[in-house]
Structure formats: C-alpha cells, structure tokens
Design an enzyme around this catalytic site. Sequence first.
Site, PDB file in Angstrom:
ATOM      1  N   ILE A  12       0.832  -1.195   0.029  1.00 57.54           N
ATOM      2  CA  ILE A  12      -0.113  -0.098  -0.085  1.00 57.54           C
ATOM      3  C   ILE A  12       0.871   1.270   0.031  1.00 57.54           C
ATOM      4  N   ILE A  59      11.612   2.137  11.836  1.00 53.42           N
ATOM      5  CA  ILE A  59      10.868   3.129  12.816  1.00 53.42           C
ATOM      6  C   ILE A  59      11.123   3.090  14.148  1.00 53.42           C
ATOM      7  N   PHE A  80       2.468   3.505   7.604  1.00 56.25           N
ATOM      8  CA  PHE A  80       2.231   2.058   6.791  1.00 56.25           C
ATOM      9  C   PHE A  80       2.906   0.986   7.418  1.00 56.25           C
ATOM     10  N   THR A 128      -6.298  -0.979  10.575  1.00 58.86           N
ATOM     11  CA  THR A 128      -7.082  -2.267   9.925  1.00 58.86           C
ATOM     12  C   THR A 128      -8.193  -2.411  10.517  1.00 58.86           C
ATOM     13  N   ASP A 129      -9.291  -2.918   9.700  1.00 58.35           N
ATOM     14  CA  ASP A 129     -10.386  -3.458  10.269  1.00 58.35           C
ATOM     15  C   ASP A 129     -10.500  -4.606  11.115  1.00 58.35           C
ATOM     16  N   GLU A 130      -9.094  -5.458  11.081  1.00 58.54           N
ATOM     17  CA  GLU A 130      -9.194  -6.819  11.730  1.00 58.54           C
ATOM     18  C   GLU A 130      -8.889  -6.490  13.387  1.00 58.54           C
ATOM     19  N   TYR A 154      -1.190 -10.588  14.662  1.00 56.51           N
ATOM     20  CA  TYR A 154      -1.205  -9.575  13.708  1.00 56.51           C
ATOM     21  C   TYR A 154      -2.341  -8.310  14.389  1.00 56.51           C
ATOM     22  N   LYS A 158      -1.499  -4.579  15.936  1.00 56.49           N
ATOM     23  CA  LYS A 158      -2.140  -3.398  15.269  1.00 56.49           C
ATOM     24  C   LYS A 158      -3.159  -2.628  16.589  1.00 56.49           C
ATOM     25  N   ASN A 183      -9.788  -5.106   3.438  1.00 56.43           N
ATOM     26  CA  ASN A 183      -8.722  -5.737   2.798  1.00 56.43           C
ATOM     27  C   ASN A 183      -8.483  -5.142   1.334  1.00 56.43           C
ATOM     28  N   TYR A 211      -8.364 -21.821   2.731  1.00 55.95           N
ATOM     29  CA  TYR A 211      -8.420 -22.252   3.957  1.00 55.95           C
ATOM     30  C   TYR A 211      -9.853 -22.690   4.403  1.00 55.95           C
ATOM     31  N   ARG A 286      -7.105 -21.657   8.815  1.00 52.91           N
ATOM     32  CA  ARG A 286      -6.317 -20.740   9.715  1.00 52.91           C
ATOM     33  C   ARG A 286      -6.662 -20.760  11.255  1.00 52.91           C
TER      34      ARG A 286
HETATM   35  P1  NAD Z   1       3.381  -4.949   3.381  1.00 53.39           P
HETATM   36  O1  NAD Z   1       3.620  -5.771   4.368  1.00 53.39           O
HETATM   37  O2  NAD Z   1       3.144  -5.090   2.171  1.00 53.39           O
HETATM   38  O3  NAD Z   1       4.525  -3.740   3.697  1.00 53.39           O
HETATM   39  C1  NAD Z   1       4.924  -3.287   4.838  1.00 53.39           C
HETATM   40  C2  NAD Z   1       6.182  -2.690   4.688  1.00 53.39           C
HETATM   41  O4  NAD Z   1       6.949  -1.865   5.760  1.00 53.39           O
HETATM   42  C3  NAD Z   1       7.374  -3.120   3.958  1.00 53.39           C
HETATM   43  O5  NAD Z   1       7.966  -2.339   2.930  1.00 53.39           O
HETATM   44  C4  NAD Z   1       8.674  -3.180   4.991  1.00 53.39           C
HETATM   45  O6  NAD Z   1       9.991  -3.294   4.454  1.00 53.39           O
HETATM   46  C5  NAD Z   1       8.136  -2.151   5.874  1.00 53.39           C
HETATM   47  N1  NAD Z   1       8.706  -2.411   7.386  1.00 53.39           N
HETATM   48  C6  NAD Z   1       8.279  -3.310   7.925  1.00 53.39           C
HETATM   49  N2  NAD Z   1       8.977  -3.024   9.139  1.00 53.39           N
HETATM   50  C7  NAD Z   1       9.505  -2.040   9.286  1.00 53.39           C
HETATM   51  C8  NAD Z   1      10.294  -1.246  10.162  1.00 53.39           C
HETATM   52  N3  NAD Z   1      10.426  -1.825  11.619  1.00 53.39           N
HETATM   53  N4  NAD Z   1      10.798   0.034   9.873  1.00 53.39           N
HETATM   54  C9  NAD Z   1      10.627   0.372   8.507  1.00 53.39           C
HETATM   55  N5  NAD Z   1       9.700  -0.193   7.422  1.00 53.39           N
HETATM   56  C10 NAD Z   1       9.488  -1.472   7.927  1.00 53.39           C
HETATM   57  O7  NAD Z   1       2.178  -4.130   4.100  1.00 53.39           O
HETATM   58  P2  NAD Z   1       0.764  -3.497   3.588  1.00 53.39           P
HETATM   59  O8  NAD Z   1      -0.016  -4.542   2.951  1.00 53.39           O
HETATM   60  O9  NAD Z   1       1.327  -2.553   2.444  1.00 53.39           O
HETATM   61  O10 NAD Z   1       0.029  -2.932   4.613  1.00 53.39           O
HETATM   62  C11 NAD Z   1       0.571  -1.245   5.181  1.00 53.39           C
HETATM   63  C12 NAD Z   1      -0.139  -1.051   6.267  1.00 53.39           C
HETATM   64  O11 NAD Z   1      -1.407  -0.925   6.062  1.00 53.39           O
HETATM   65  C13 NAD Z   1       0.272  -2.111   7.588  1.00 53.39           C
HETATM   66  O12 NAD Z   1       0.087  -1.149   8.504  1.00 53.39           O
HETATM   67  C14 NAD Z   1      -1.324  -2.596   7.494  1.00 53.39           C
HETATM   68  O13 NAD Z   1      -1.291  -3.055   8.927  1.00 53.39           O
HETATM   69  C15 NAD Z   1      -2.218  -1.681   6.951  1.00 53.39           C
HETATM   70  N6  NAD Z   1      -3.453  -2.360   6.324  1.00 53.39           N
HETATM   71  C16 NAD Z   1      -3.279  -3.342   5.304  1.00 53.39           C
HETATM   72  C17 NAD Z   1      -4.346  -3.694   4.552  1.00 53.39           C
HETATM   73  C18 NAD Z   1      -4.141  -4.804   3.324  1.00 53.39           C
HETATM   74  O14 NAD Z   1      -5.233  -5.421   2.757  1.00 53.39           O
HETATM   75  N7  NAD Z   1      -2.952  -5.101   2.863  1.00 53.39           N
HETATM   76  C19 NAD Z   1      -5.396  -3.451   4.805  1.00 53.39           C
HETATM   77  C20 NAD Z   1      -5.746  -2.303   5.931  1.00 53.39           C
HETATM   78  C21 NAD Z   1      -4.352  -1.866   6.450  1.00 53.39           C
HETATM   79  O1  DAU Z   2      -8.742  -6.573   6.683  1.00 59.58           O
HETATM   80  C1  DAU Z   2      -7.585  -6.003   6.391  1.00 59.58           C
HETATM   81  C2  DAU Z   2      -6.337  -7.123   6.407  1.00 59.58           C
HETATM   82  O2  DAU Z   2      -6.440  -7.689   5.333  1.00 59.58           O
HETATM   83  C3  DAU Z   2      -5.104  -6.359   6.680  1.00 59.58           C
HETATM   84  O3  DAU Z   2      -5.040  -5.674   7.948  1.00 59.58           O
HETATM   85  C4  DAU Z   2      -3.873  -7.403   6.505  1.00 59.58           C
HETATM   86  O4  DAU Z   2      -2.639  -6.783   6.620  1.00 59.58           O
HETATM   87  C5  DAU Z   2      -3.819  -7.980   5.038  1.00 59.58           C
HETATM   88  O5  DAU Z   2      -3.060  -9.210   5.110  1.00 59.58           O
HETATM   89  C6  DAU Z   2      -5.419  -8.641   5.211  1.00 59.58           C
HETATM   90  O6  DAU Z   2      -5.500  -9.519   6.161  1.00 59.58           O
HETATM   91  P1  DAU Z   2      -6.232 -11.224   5.662  1.00 59.58           P
HETATM   92  O7  DAU Z   2      -6.159 -12.235   6.711  1.00 59.58           O
HETATM   93  O8  DAU Z   2      -7.781 -10.848   5.620  1.00 59.58           O
HETATM   94  O9  DAU Z   2      -5.744 -11.428   4.130  1.00 59.58           O
HETATM   95  P2  DAU Z   2      -5.047 -12.600   3.364  1.00 59.58           P
HETATM   96  O10 DAU Z   2      -4.903 -12.325   2.113  1.00 59.58           O
HETATM   97  O11 DAU Z   2      -3.962 -13.138   4.099  1.00 59.58           O
HETATM   98  O12 DAU Z   2      -6.185 -13.589   3.291  1.00 59.58           O
HETATM   99  C7  DAU Z   2      -7.687 -13.051   2.738  1.00 59.58           C
HETATM  100  C8  DAU Z   2      -8.544 -14.251   3.079  1.00 59.58           C
HETATM  101  O13 DAU Z   2      -8.153 -15.625   2.081  1.00 59.58           O
HETATM  102  C9  DAU Z   2      -8.704 -15.022   4.523  1.00 59.58           C
HETATM  103  O14 DAU Z   2     -10.024 -15.472   4.901  1.00 59.58           O
HETATM  104  C10 DAU Z   2      -7.884 -16.310   4.637  1.00 59.58           C
HETATM  105  C11 DAU Z   2      -7.897 -16.657   3.079  1.00 59.58           C
HETATM  106  N1  DAU Z   2      -6.791 -17.384   2.495  1.00 59.58           N
HETATM  107  C12 DAU Z   2      -5.490 -16.600   2.663  1.00 59.58           C
HETATM  108  C13 DAU Z   2      -4.356 -17.322   2.072  1.00 59.58           C
HETATM  109  C14 DAU Z   2      -3.116 -16.566   2.089  1.00 59.58           C
HETATM  110  C15 DAU Z   2      -6.875 -18.736   1.858  1.00 59.58           C
HETATM  111  O15 DAU Z   2      -8.017 -18.987   1.948  1.00 59.58           O
HETATM  112  N2  DAU Z   2      -5.914 -19.057   1.474  1.00 59.58           N
HETATM  113  C16 DAU Z   2      -4.709 -18.547   1.408  1.00 59.58           C
HETATM  114  O16 DAU Z   2      -3.557 -19.199   0.856  1.00 59.58           O
END
Ligand code: NAD
Ligand code: DAU
Length: 347
Positions: A12, A59, A80, A128-130, A154, A158, A183, A211, A286
């Site tokens: 992101i 950070i 982030f 996050t919504d989690e 996780y 958060k 997500n 899963y 999971r």
């Molecule tokens: P990501 O795992 O793709 O990226 C995380 C980044 O943070 C990486 O570039 C990593 O190198 C960096 N990082 C990790 N530890 C660090 C540290 N100690 N110091 C500096 N940099 C560090 O994550 P993402 O999916 O892009 O998520 C970004 C943020 O958004 C997170 O805080 C996550 O909780 C939140 N979020 C993600 C989602 C989603 O669906 N992916 C949804 C809602 C909220």
């Molecule tokens: O809701 C926001 C969150 O969404 C963020 O805070 C997290 O950083 C992000 O990783 C994501 O969490 P989820 O656990 O929802 O995402 P993930 O893609 O891991 O899984 C999405 C759904 O799919 C979840 O119900 C688990 C399922 N899954 C995931 C994987 C990796 C499977 O069924 N098979 C898989 O191999």
Amino acid sequence: MTILVTGGAGFIGSNFIHEWLAHGDEPVINLDKLTYAGNLDNLRDIEDTPSYIFAHGDIADYSQVSAWLANFDVRAIVHFAAESHVDRSIDGPLSFVETNVVGTTHLLQAALEHWRKHHNFRFLHVSTDEVFGSLEPDDPAFVESSPYRPNSPYAASKAASDHLVRAYGETYGLPVLTTHCSNNYGPYHFPEKLIPLLIHNATTGKDLPLYGDGQQVRDWLYVADHCRALRMVLANGRPGETYNIGGNAERKNIDVARTVCAMLDDYLPLLDGRSYSDQIVLVRDRPGHDRRYAINASKLRTELGWKPLETFESGIAKTVQWYIEHREWTAAVTGGSYRDWVARQYT
Ligand code: NAD
Ligand code: DAU
C-alpha cells in the site's frame, strides 16, 4: 515542507507514493527497513524523481527518525510500516510486537518531539478493520465505535498500536488520525496474500489453496481507492478522529477465487481447455480464522466526500491484467525465502 511515509516499499505504501507524486510536487521521504515485504522495484519508475527520497531505516530507530524529521522539515507522517501478514503472525508473533507495537511507539515519540518544535504537524496511522474481530453473517458492518476484539497476533499488535496512537493524542495533544481499512488488492501486492497468491499459483500450474471451507468473507477495496482516502484524511480529517475505509464489496473467498479464475480463463486460456478453477483446493484452516469483515465507511463519505471509484469487478480486472503484464515483478519476489515460507505454510 515534506511528508514522511513509513513502509513505502511495501504494497500500500508504494501505491500511496505513486498516488502522492501523481497529485503534486510536495516531496515525500520513504522510510523503509526493507524486510522481506519491502521491495524497491515497486518504486523503480519514480526513483529518480527529485521530490522522492528513500531513507533506509527502522521506525524503531528514534535518533535517525528524529534527524530525518528535523532535516526535511516534515509536516506529516503517514505510517504504513508494519508486519502485515496474519499467517506469519501465527507462525512467529514477536516481530509483530517489535515493529507494530514497539516500533510505532518509538516513531510516536520522535513525532511528538518534532511536533513540539513545529506545531503544524499531523500523524496519520494506517490501521486495519481486523482490530474489530470477526462478524456473524447478519451483524451490521464495523463502525468507528465498534469494540476492539482482535483475534490474531497481527490484529492484536495493530490494536495495541492504535491504543498508543490514541494515547499520544489524548495525553500529549499530538495531532493524530487513525484509519481502519478493509482488505486491499491491486498492483505490487506480495503473493503471500490471497489474491496475488491465487494469480501466481494459477499461472504457474499450482494448487489454489483455500483455508477451511472457503466461505469466509472479506470486504475488498482497490488499493488506489484506499490511497485517495488517506490523502483526504490527511488533508481534512479531524485530529483525534478515526475513519473507516471500505469498498462495500463483501465477497466469500471461494467467490474471489472463482472470479480470478474466470478472468484468467478469458485473458490467458489454458491450452487443454480446462478452467483454472480446477486448481482450487480446500486446505487446513487458519487457526482463529475470522469469519467475516465488513466496513461501514459512511463517516468518511459524509465528512470528507470519499467513495470508492472501482467496483470489485473493475478493480479485480485491472489487478489480474497488471499481474499478467508484470510477471517479471512476481518472478523476482518469489525466490528462495518466499519458497521456504510457502513450503512451511502449505505443507
Ligand atoms: P506490506 O507488508 O506490504 O509492507 C510493509 C512495509 O513496511 C514493507 O515495505 C516493510 O519493509 C516495511 N517495514 C516493516 N517493518 C519495518 C520497520 N521496522 N521499519 C521500517 N519499515 C518497516 O504491508 P501492506 O499490506 O502494504 O500494509 C501497510 C499497512 O496498511 C500496514 O500497517 C497494515 O496493517 C495496513 N493495512 C493493510 C491492509 C491490506 O489489505 N494489505 C488493509 C488495511 C490496513
Ligand atoms: O482486513 C484487512 C487486512 O487484510 C489487513 O490488515 C492485513 O494486513 C491483510 O493481510 C489482510 O488480512 P487477511 O488475513 O484478511 O488477508 P489474506 O490475503 O491473508 O487472506 C484473505 C482471506 O483469504 C482470509 O480469509 C484467509 C484466506 N486465505 C488466505 C491465504 C493466504 C486462504 O483461504 N488461502 C490462502 O492461501
């Protein structure tokens, strides 16, 4: 003036930096530790832009972060950086506490000292919504005042970081804003997460692991819509407030998998005429798997006028196309340590 983005080499964060630079020339510093999830290839096309600065660091490094905040006259932090994968948090929770809780607290402390000298400052915490836990099928969607009920390490880490952000606002007056997003999916999404994993596995002839019963529900949002919401909250959100961000696009995992497969059947038909959906398999669930997430984003819509521009169907089509056109990106991130993770997680 400058903004500092933490974790800008991740999924992101890198989309946010692209979006930021496309909408103005205010400089952006990307502070990233480059963990397994951080990838400078995500920013290759803008790395020579004068208003983009990469700062390799953690950070949790209070003195280095303080120096960057002062030297670049930073007016806002968009935070982030995190350990973000639920399955990895089940495998090893400590790094989640170190970065998401302890690291965020060091960052808040550096921000506080900086803000005391430069009053025009904001700290936007991307959560996050989690943190709200899991919904039953008929429950209303999460609102900003929903109780915290994190279920995975996780989500708990958060939630702890959210509480610390709030405490820095209430106790010291630091102008903090927190967002809770559902997500995300889109370009540069690391293929440990569901959607890019499905695309990668499908196109390399592997199983598509779902899963448990595959009936879990997530509320999907195209990443550019999330990034636009964050820019709006940063600009006009009220300090001390929290904002939900969501796509109003609840889908069961099995339906997400079938949609991805149907698109691949269209764009990249298999020579033997089979559908990619034949590769879907149900695997071990999971532990503590949250059944359903759904976000009510009406506060953001009413106060700041945000709504998503992509539907799930338009966003997933763009995403599948992006992965087909950027196979070299996926190939580069699915090497040794990725294969080790997949072997450990799915065997
Ligand atoms: P990501 O795992 O793709 O990226 C995380 C980044 O943070 C990486 O570039 C990593 O190198 C960096 N990082 C990790 N530890 C660090 C540290 N100690 N110091 C500096 N940099 C560090 O994550 P993402 O999916 O892009 O998520 C970004 C943020 O958004 C997170 O805080 C996550 O909780 C939140 N979020 C993600 C989602 C989603 O669906 N992916 C949804 C809602 C909220
Ligand atoms: O809701 C926001 C969150 O969404 C963020 O805070 C997290 O950083 C992000 O990783 C994501 O969490 P989820 O656990 O929802 O995402 P993930 O893609 O891991 O899984 C999405 C759904 O799919 C979840 O119900 C688990 C399922 N899954 C995931 C994987 C990796 C499977 O069924 N098979 C898989 O191999």
